[in-house]
Write an enzyme that holds these catalytic residues in place. Structure first.
Site, short mmCIF file in Angstrom:
data_model
loop_
_atom_site.label_atom_id
_atom_site.label_comp_id
_atom_site.label_asym_id
_atom_site.label_seq_id
_atom_site.Cartn_x
_atom_site.Cartn_y
_atom_site.Cartn_z
N LYS A 68 72.66 57.31 53.30
CA LYS A 68 73.28 57.14 51.79
C LYS A 68 73.50 55.55 51.77
O LYS A 68 73.31 55.15 50.44
CB LYS A 68 74.78 57.82 51.75
CG LYS A 68 75.57 57.18 50.73
CD LYS A 68 77.03 58.16 50.72
CE LYS A 68 77.96 57.39 51.60
NZ LYS A 68 78.61 56.40 51.17
N ASN A 69 74.04 54.80 52.60
CA ASN A 69 74.20 53.51 52.34
C ASN A 69 73.13 52.40 52.43
O ASN A 69 73.11 51.20 52.16
CB ASN A 69 75.22 52.98 53.43
CG ASN A 69 76.52 53.62 53.09
OD1 ASN A 69 76.81 54.46 52.14
ND2 ASN A 69 77.40 53.62 54.23
N ARG A 86 82.42 53.88 43.60
CA ARG A 86 82.58 52.39 43.57
C ARG A 86 81.43 51.78 44.12
O ARG A 86 81.04 50.42 43.68
CB ARG A 86 83.73 51.92 44.54
CG ARG A 86 83.58 52.35 45.95
CD ARG A 86 84.68 51.67 46.88
NE ARG A 86 85.18 50.46 46.42
CZ ARG A 86 84.54 49.41 46.69
NH1 ARG A 86 83.44 49.15 47.33
NH2 ARG A 86 85.01 47.96 46.17
N CYS A 118 89.73 52.59 47.23
CA CYS A 118 89.50 53.92 47.67
C CYS A 118 90.34 54.18 48.71
O CYS A 118 91.40 53.42 49.09
CB CYS A 118 88.11 54.15 48.19
SG CYS A 118 87.61 53.25 49.64
N ARG A 173 89.25 47.13 48.86
CA ARG A 173 88.07 46.81 48.35
C ARG A 173 87.98 45.78 47.56
O ARG A 173 87.11 45.96 46.51
CB ARG A 173 87.33 48.23 47.96
CG ARG A 173 87.40 49.49 48.94
CD ARG A 173 86.97 49.23 50.29
NE ARG A 173 85.64 49.52 50.32
CZ ARG A 173 84.93 50.43 50.51
NH1 ARG A 173 85.57 51.67 50.37
NH2 ARG A 173 83.54 50.57 50.74
N PRO A 174 88.50 44.60 47.80
CA PRO A 174 88.20 43.55 47.05
C PRO A 174 86.54 43.04 46.86
O PRO A 174 86.12 43.36 47.71
CB PRO A 174 89.06 42.51 47.59
CG PRO A 174 89.47 42.74 48.78
CD PRO A 174 88.94 44.24 49.03
N ASP A 180 86.00 39.58 46.06
CA ASP A 180 85.80 37.99 46.08
C ASP A 180 84.68 37.47 46.62
O ASP A 180 84.08 36.28 46.39
CB ASP A 180 87.09 37.43 46.74
CG ASP A 180 87.33 38.05 48.34
OD1 ASP A 180 87.28 39.32 48.59
OD2 ASP A 180 87.27 37.08 49.22
N ASP A 213 82.50 53.35 60.26
CA ASP A 213 82.12 54.64 59.39
C ASP A 213 82.21 55.61 60.40
O ASP A 213 81.95 56.93 60.23
CB ASP A 213 81.05 54.55 58.84
CG ASP A 213 81.16 53.85 57.63
OD1 ASP A 213 79.92 53.39 56.97
OD2 ASP A 213 82.34 53.41 57.16
N ARG A 223 79.99 63.76 49.69
CA ARG A 223 79.59 62.40 49.29
C ARG A 223 78.55 62.01 50.29
O ARG A 223 77.60 61.19 49.94
CB ARG A 223 80.75 61.57 49.23
CG ARG A 223 81.51 61.76 47.92
CD ARG A 223 82.63 60.64 47.81
NE ARG A 223 81.82 59.42 48.11
CZ ARG A 223 82.47 58.37 48.73
NH1 ARG A 223 83.60 58.25 49.40
NH2 ARG A 223 81.81 57.30 48.79
C1 EPZ Z 1 79.55 49.27 52.75
O1 EPZ Z 1 81.01 49.17 52.17
C2 EPZ Z 1 79.51 50.82 53.22
N1 EPZ Z 1 79.22 51.39 52.02
C3 EPZ Z 1 80.70 51.24 53.86
O2 EPZ Z 1 80.77 52.75 54.00
C4 EPZ Z 1 80.92 50.78 55.26
O3 EPZ Z 1 82.33 51.37 55.70
C5 EPZ Z 1 81.12 49.29 54.95
O4 EPZ Z 1 79.97 48.56 54.19
C6 EPZ Z 1 81.40 48.50 56.16
O5 EPZ Z 1 80.27 48.56 57.10
C7 EPZ Z 1 78.08 51.44 51.34
O6 EPZ Z 1 77.26 50.67 51.70
C8 EPZ Z 1 77.88 52.09 50.04
P1 EPZ Z 1 82.09 45.58 53.14
P2 EPZ Z 1 81.28 47.62 51.43
O7 EPZ Z 1 81.89 44.94 51.99
O8 EPZ Z 1 79.98 47.09 51.27
C9 EPZ Z 1 86.31 43.20 52.71
C10 EPZ Z 1 80.91 55.06 53.98
O9 EPZ Z 1 81.87 55.85 54.64
N2 EPZ Z 1 85.89 42.57 51.84
O10 EPZ Z 1 81.20 45.02 54.33
O11 EPZ Z 1 82.08 47.91 50.42
C11 EPZ Z 1 86.47 44.78 52.70
O12 EPZ Z 1 87.75 44.95 51.88
C12 EPZ Z 1 81.31 53.78 53.30
O13 EPZ Z 1 79.81 55.61 53.97
C13 EPZ Z 1 86.59 41.59 51.06
O14 EPZ Z 1 87.47 41.19 51.66
O15 EPZ Z 1 81.83 47.10 52.99
C14 EPZ Z 1 86.53 45.44 54.05
O16 EPZ Z 1 87.90 45.09 54.56
C15 EPZ Z 1 82.98 53.51 53.53
N3 EPZ Z 1 85.74 40.78 50.09
C16 EPZ Z 1 85.46 44.32 54.61
O17 EPZ Z 1 85.50 43.25 53.99
C17 EPZ Z 1 84.56 41.33 49.52
O18 EPZ Z 1 84.26 40.61 48.55
C18 EPZ Z 1 84.10 45.05 54.73
O19 EPZ Z 1 83.56 45.45 53.49
C19 EPZ Z 1 83.90 42.37 50.20
C20 EPZ Z 1 84.49 43.01 51.20
#
Ligand code: EPZ
Length: 421
Positions: free
Chosen positions: A24-25, A94, A118, A123-124, A126, A306, A398
């Site tokens: 999926k990811n 999202r 979520c 999930r910011p 920035d 995950d 999902r």
């Molecule tokens: C991806 O989410 C995956 N989703 C998530 O899988 C997975 O848990 C995550 O990567 C981490 O491996 C998809 O690929 C669709 P991140 P993503 O940006 O990209 C913080 C599942 O169950 N952050 O790596 O949203 C954020 O809040 C889902 O399949 C910022 O602070 O994850 C988090 O604490 C859940 N600022 C951390 O970084 C930003 O601009 C990691 O987030 C972006 C993220």
């Protein structure tokens, strides 16, 4: 909103073979990236999941034509004519925010409703904005919408404060059509990033370094449609391996890339499970108790967040005390309360959960709060005494394709009770 529920009989020893679906990811960013060409792209091995259907809805809304049959998804983005992803679509998934990069590169502007948080965190975005601004994108946030625009994208030097998966993907897909070279430092290294690089290069892009912390993108003028097979889902594969251990069974998981599940295999072996890897399959046989061990989630190649809920379910019945530390998301322990209802002994201290192993879990009425928490409770129900009613199966839909069929074939006894309208 009531959701479908599972009624699951416990103490079913699972054995047999199960084939993981496409990831999926990986599929979600690949689907978004097809916007970059004015042609047709064929993605093979796309899992039929609600998140995928929602992303198809987003692409349709933007004017792309799509055809999805037997896990093959054809996307024709020559008819792209929209530039807004509205609130209703964003609330459904999202991951729709992954159209940001491709839309700016293709269309010069895009307006998306700010993706809601979520269950697992706020999930910011920035880091997404920091990187896109380095490429010359202006970002405005108002009335719950994000408006991004760029007259001309130019390559830039980007350092990510967090190796964010989504931010890395949005910057890659914006930079491929920028003028000049872009360097992304402290980039995410997940296998799904490598899969995206492979698709982009097949389309005619020049991307190198995915899978390491430094990704270099040399902008090109145009990208074309292509064909690409999605990598297997490493999280689904890991979930099945745990099912074998929790039910004292014997499961061979097919269609895996062993390197992608090496953290999971290492921890299962540390607990005493017998894991054998043979080409593109991994087999787990296990009898009796697992020895307790600690887990700390980290960006890839560290232990994947995950898989944290599913491993916690496993550790509730291990011999000894385990500590699970969640360093990625600030609110990813919602499954603890539900596991406790099943007799688990868990206490939370900030980012850590301390788990004292119990002989067995007991069936109960429990509720999935999010996708991976749902997976953890699904596994727990299969291993627990008596029966379990698991509410909130829509969350599990999902991320796990054909879950009921796959588990019935392994010997599980479960019914799905469809929600009453
Ligand atoms: C991806 O989410 C995956 N989703 C998530 O899988 C997975 O848990 C995550 O990567 C981490 O491996 C998809 O690929 C669709 P991140 P993503 O940006 O990209 C913080 C599942 O169950 N952050 O790596 O949203 C954020 O809040 C889902 O399949 C910022 O602070 O994850 C988090 O604490 C859940 N600022 C951390 O970084 C930003 O601009 C990691 O987030 C972006 C993220």
């Amino acid at each position: 909103m009531t959701m479908d529920r599972y009624v699951i009989t416990g103490k079913q020893r699972l054995e047999g073979r199960v084939r993981t679906s496409g990831a999926k990811n990986a599929a979600l960013p690949l689907m978004a990236a097809t916007i970059l060409s004015e042609g047709k792209t064929v993605l093979q091995g796309v899992p039929r999941l609600s998140d995928i259907m929602h992303m198809i809805g987003v692409l349709n809304k933007l004017g792309c034509q799509t055809e999805f049959k037997d896990n093959e998804l054809v996307i024709d983005s020559s008819t792209l004519n929209g530039s807004t992803v509205d609130e209703e679509l964003m609330r459904k998934m999202r991951g729709s925010n992954l159209v940001l990069g491709p839309m700016i590169a293709r269309n010069g502007r895009v307006k998306i409703s700010r993706p809601g948080g979520c269950a697992i965190g706020t999930r910011p975005m920035d880091q997404h904005f920091k990187g896109l601004k380095e490429l010359g994108v202006t970002i405005q946030e108002r009335h719950g919408y994000i408006e991004a625009a760029a007259k001309k994208l130019k390559g830039g030097e980007i350092y990510l404060d967090i190796p964010s998966v989504g931010a890395t993907e949005n910057i890659m897909t914006a930079a491929v059509l920028a003028e000049g070279t872009t360097m992304i430092r402290n980039a995410a290294r997940e296998p799904e990033i490598v899969d995206l690089q492979n698709l982009l290069n097949k389309m005619g892009a020049k991307v190198r370094g995915a899978g390491t912390h430094i990704i270099r993108i040399d902008g090109v003028k145009k990208l074309n449609g292509t064909e690409h097979a999605v990598i297997p889902d490493r999280i689904e594969a890991g979930t099945h391996l745990i099912a074998a251990v929790m039910t004292g069974g014997d499961i061979t998981v097919e269609n895996v890339i062993p390197e992608h599940i090496s953290p999971v295999i290492a921890k299962l072996r540390q607990g005493g499970a017998e894991v054998t890897v043979n080409g593109e399959s991994a087999r787990v046989r296990h009898k009796g108790k697992l020895k307790a061990f600690d887990i700390k989630t980290l960006p890839y190649p560290g232990f994947p967040t995950d898989m944290q809920p599913q491993f916690m379910a496993l550790l509730t019945m291990a011999e000894g005390t385990s500590i699970v530390t969640e360093t990625i998301f600030e609110n990813r322990f919602q499954h603890v309360a539900e596991l406790t209802r099943m007799g688990a002994k868990i206490t939370i201290e900030g980012r850590a959960a301390i788990i004292c192993g119990v002989p067995t879990l007991e069936g109960a009425f429990v509720e999935a709060t999010d996708l991976r928490a749902g997976a953890a409770l699904f596994l727990s129900a299969l291993a627990a005494e008596e029966g379990t009613v698991l509410e909130g199966v829509d969350h599990i839909d999902r991320g796990y394709e054909n879950l009921e069929e796959k588990y019935r074939a392994l010997g599980a006894k479960l019914q799905r009770v469809v929600k009453q309208p």
